[in-house]
Design an enzyme around this catalytic site. Structure first.
Site, mmCIF file in Angstrom:
data_model
loop_
_atom_site.group_PDB
_atom_site.id
_atom_site.type_symbol
_atom_site.label_atom_id
_atom_site.label_comp_id
_atom_site.label_asym_id
_atom_site.label_seq_id
_atom_site.Cartn_x
_atom_site.Cartn_y
_atom_site.Cartn_z
ATOM 1 C CB THR A 44 -0.920 0.041 1.229
ATOM 2 O OG1 THR A 44 -0.136 -0.057 2.407
ATOM 3 C CG2 THR A 44 -1.905 -1.090 1.196
ATOM 4 C CB ALA A 49 4.340 6.570 7.537
ATOM 5 C CB CYS A 57 -2.245 5.096 6.493
ATOM 6 S SG CYS A 57 -2.835 3.575 5.716
ATOM 7 C CB THR A 67 1.311 3.867 5.161
ATOM 8 O OG1 THR A 67 0.209 3.709 4.272
ATOM 9 C CG2 THR A 67 2.436 4.590 4.463
#
Length: 197
Positions: free
Chosen positions: A10, A165, A168, A171
């Site tokens: 992702t 990051a 999410c 991530t």
């Protein structure tokens, strides 16, 4: 990993600015709610470094699409847009390819395109494109930086991926970044520091 569960990769971000394109991808691969890998490489330089490509979605599916895109790129003599359209047409028409669960982001210093299995080839209006679970976060951060700073494409891509990051869970901070034309400091940089809590 439960039976039938697919490995997913992702968050891929592309940024165009001042004749340079930067494509960044995080390193996390997940199956359901389990992190399988933290330092995966989801972006590639193609056509002698003139074209960059990244994927989000099921890993095996995306690798199949990478190969198909490379074939079309060679057949179209490096013409990114024609190769993207040809891949989208084949992807939509081919019974096997239609089942693939992935998206591609492809770019050169003049254009940035997103390709989906629905036959879509989308070029963003503002030189920012993102795919994957963390894509909306990365794109929002990149748009703000593009509008309100003079940062380079590579600097924007790296900073926006850091924001994604932080927000999410799919991530991570292990970012790989490529640029075209190549930029020595930015190319192939992998940040091995995992800042997740």
């Amino acid at each position: 990993m439960r039976e039938g569960e697919v490995w997913h990769g992702t968050t891929i971000l592309g940024v165009l600015r001042d004749g340079q394109v930067a494509v960044a991808g995080d390193g996390q691969v997940t199956a359901g709610d389990v992190v399988l890998k933290r330092h995966a490489r989801k972006i590639r330089a193609l056509a002698g470094g003139q074209v960059l490509a990244g994927f989000a979605g099921a890993v095996a599916d995306a690798l199949t699409l990478f190969e198909k895109f490379e074939q079309h790129l060679r057949a179209c003599d490096g013409d990114l847009r024609r190769a993207a359209v040809e891949l989208a047409k084949e992807w939509r028409a081919d019974r096997y390819l239609r089942r693939l669960e992935a998206q591609l982001l492809v770019a050169d210093p003049r254009q940035l395109l997103m390709i989906s299995g629905d036959g879509d080839v989308i070029e963003p209006d503002d030189g920012i494109a993102a795919i994957g679970t963390g894509g909306p976060y990365a794109a929002a951060a990149a748009r703000a930086l593009l509008r309100h700073t003079r940062m380079s494409a590579a600097e924007i891509a790296r900073a926006a991926m850091e924001v994604a990051a932080d927000l999410c869970v799919y991530t991570n901070h292990a970012v790989t970044l490529l640029t075209a034309p190549p930029e020595r400091e930015a190319d192939e940089h992998v940040d091995d520091i995992d800042r997740s809590p």
